[in-house]
Scaffold this motif. Structure first.
Motif, PDB file in Angstrom:
ATOM      1  N   UNK A  40       5.059  -4.469   4.419  1.00 38.14           N
ATOM      2  CA  UNK A  40       4.810  -5.904   4.154  1.00 38.14           C
ATOM      3  C   UNK A  40       3.640  -6.485   4.949  1.00 38.14           C
ATOM      4  N   UNK A  41       2.895  -5.649   5.636  1.00 40.67           N
ATOM      5  CA  UNK A  41       1.671  -6.070   6.332  1.00 40.67           C
ATOM      6  C   UNK A  41       0.643  -4.957   6.177  1.00 40.67           C
ATOM      7  N   UNK A  42      -0.620  -5.261   6.381  1.00 42.38           N
ATOM      8  CA  UNK A  42      -1.654  -4.224   6.340  1.00 42.38           C
ATOM      9  C   UNK A  42      -1.613  -3.421   7.655  1.00 42.38           C
ATOM     10  N   UNK A  43      -2.222  -2.229   7.674  1.00 49.89           N
ATOM     11  CA  UNK A  43      -2.277  -1.484   8.937  1.00 49.89           C
ATOM     12  C   UNK A  43      -2.917  -2.290  10.064  1.00 49.89           C
ATOM     13  N   UNK A  44      -3.967  -3.046   9.754  1.00 49.26           N
ATOM     14  CA  UNK A  44      -4.638  -3.850  10.775  1.00 49.26           C
ATOM     15  C   UNK A  44      -3.717  -4.944  11.312  1.00 49.26           C
ATOM     16  N   UNK A  46      -4.162   1.384   2.414  1.00 54.27           N
ATOM     17  CA  UNK A  46      -3.752   0.022   2.773  1.00 54.27           C
ATOM     18  C   UNK A  46      -2.686  -0.510   1.816  1.00 54.27           C
ATOM     19  N   UNK A  47      -2.864  -0.241   0.502  1.00 55.95           N
ATOM     20  CA  UNK A  47      -1.885  -0.702  -0.489  1.00 55.95           C
ATOM     21  C   UNK A  47      -0.521  -0.044  -0.254  1.00 55.95           C
ATOM     22  N   UNK A  48      -0.548   1.264  -0.006  1.00 60.00           N
ATOM     23  CA  UNK A  48       0.699   2.001   0.228  1.00 60.00           C
ATOM     24  C   UNK A  48       1.425   1.435   1.446  1.00 60.00           C
ATOM     25  N   UNK A  49       0.722   1.256   2.552  1.00 56.62           N
ATOM     26  CA  UNK A  49       1.363   0.791   3.772  1.00 56.62           C
ATOM     27  C   UNK A  49       1.914  -0.629   3.591  1.00 56.62           C
ATOM     28  N   UNK A  83      12.619   9.112   0.559  1.00 51.16           N
ATOM     29  CA  UNK A  83      12.666   9.818   1.845  1.00 51.16           C
ATOM     30  C   UNK A  83      11.267  10.240   2.274  1.00 51.16           C
ATOM     31  N   UNK A  84      10.462  10.709   1.319  1.00 48.57           N
ATOM     32  CA  UNK A  84       9.076  11.091   1.620  1.00 48.57           C
ATOM     33  C   UNK A  84       8.288   9.871   2.084  1.00 48.57           C
ATOM     34  N   UNK A  85       8.449   8.747   1.368  1.00 49.57           N
ATOM     35  CA  UNK A  85       7.725   7.527   1.733  1.00 49.57           C
ATOM     36  C   UNK A  85       8.157   7.010   3.110  1.00 49.57           C
ATOM     37  N   UNK A  86       9.467   7.047   3.395  1.00 48.33           N
ATOM     38  CA  UNK A  86       9.947   6.619   4.712  1.00 48.33           C
ATOM     39  C   UNK A  86       9.308   7.461   5.816  1.00 48.33           C
ATOM     40  N   UNK A  87       9.235   8.762   5.578  1.00 53.55           N
ATOM     41  CA  UNK A  87       8.638   9.653   6.578  1.00 53.55           C
ATOM     42  C   UNK A  87       7.164   9.320   6.773  1.00 53.55           C
ATOM     43  N   UNK A  88       6.445   9.082   5.684  1.00 54.75           N
ATOM     44  CA  UNK A  88       5.018   8.759   5.775  1.00 54.75           C
ATOM     45  C   UNK A  88       4.773   7.438   6.504  1.00 54.75           C
ATOM     46  N   UNK A  89       5.545   6.419   6.145  1.00 58.49           N
ATOM     47  CA  UNK A  89       5.365   5.112   6.787  1.00 58.49           C
ATOM     48  C   UNK A  89       5.684   5.206   8.269  1.00 58.49           C
ATOM     49  N   UNK A  90       6.735   5.945   8.603  1.00 57.27           N
ATOM     50  CA  UNK A  90       7.095   6.138  10.003  1.00 57.27           C
ATOM     51  C   UNK A  90       5.955   6.823  10.762  1.00 57.27           C
TER      52      UNK A  90
END
Length: 289
Positions: A278-282, A270-273, A235-242
């Motif tokens: 499944x893609x980099x932030x860029x 970058x690794x976390x995202x 849930x924490x990770x979902x919130x962060x990615x969002x």
């Protein structure tokens, strides 16, 4: 990089009807201002949109919500939005301040009891059948009639109709997405959801939340899995990615987001995202452009 214009924020007008009333209702096709605004904007209040006719999309944070008849869209305060209309949209918009319900029910977690608000692991919209949509319209029309003849006790009547509507919508949402529909589950789960919304920038470990809640990590994971299908860390990770996707939509640099969200360095960020998106932030930013 060119400077980013500030995002327009729309605030609730509590004295529109004379005495304070923290809820309002309007027909989309007749309202001006923020409804159907094609520029980037956000609201400081809750909103539920009921689409009767029309097509297009509502960009909501990092997601694009398709607009079709019988679509219901749920938005929470602070979400960044932009309307992209293809065919004229008709329907209702119901919007309210948290305190309209919070103070009456004396329950600071009241709005966290509904699956559709502050949602980041399931969609912020649902499409329902004609009979179910008709039940919603009936309640909305009763609220509309009350606004047409405001009386001293109208806030109580409107609140009772809103409460019915929120419960019905929660049942529909639970059925569409196969999530628990019971609004009276373990209080610590609601406390965690509330804390996560307020603290995720500072606290991103399960241990931080268990200390605040005074419960064990095992127990928090148990109730999170029971009522959301996700572990507390998920849930924490979902919130962060969002949040990262939301900020990438606002044209912030990956480096800026990295340090704002407390990552030690851009490579970890970058690794976390990439692990979750499944893609980099860029690459993500390039795809949304």
């Amino acid at each position: 990089m060119a400077s980013i214009p500030p995002i327009k924020t729309y605030h609730f007008l509590p004295f529109k009807y004379g005495s304070e009333l923290l809820l309002d209702l309007g027909r989309i096709e007749t309202l001006k201002n923020y409804v159907l605004d094609s520029t980037l904007h956000q609201l400081s209040f809750y909103e539920i949109i009921f689409i009767r006719e029309g097509s297009g999309t509502l960009a909501l944070d990092e997601n694009k919500v398709p607009i079709h008849p019988r679509t219901i869209i749920f938005t929470s305060p602070g979400q960044v939005r932009r309307w992209e209309i293809e065919e004229e949209v008709k329907g209702y918009t119901l919007f309210f301040e948290k305190d309209f319900l919070h103070l009456f029910f004396s329950d600071e977690f009241f709005l966290y009891r509904f699956q559709y608000f502050h949602q980041y692991s399931h969609p912020a919209e649902m499409q329902i059948d004609e009979t179910s949509f008709g039940k919603c319209l009936q309640l909305l029309q009763e609220i509309e009639q009350e606004f047409g003849q405001i009386q001293n006790d109208s806030n109580h009547m409107i609140r009772s109709l809103l409460y019915q509507l929120l419960i019905i919508l929660n049942r529909y949402y639970a059925g569409v997405y196969h999530v628990p529909g019971d609004t009276y589950v373990h209080a610590d789960f609601y406390r965690f959801r509330s804390l996560l919304e307020k603290r995720f920038l500072q606290d991103q470990t399960v241990e931080a939340y268990t200390r605040m809640l005074n419960i064990s990590p095992g127990f928090l994971n148990k109730i999170c899995r029971q009522f959301s299908g996700l572990s507390a860390q998920q849930m924490i990770h979902h919130k962060l990615v969002s949040e990262i996707k939301k900020q990438l939509h606002q044209n912030k640099s990956a480096k800026e987001i990295c340090y704002e969200l407390g990552f030690s360095d851009p490579s970890n960020f970058n690794r976390f995202f990439k692990k979750f998106a499944n893609v980099t932030p860029q690459q993500y930013r390039k795809s949304i452009k």
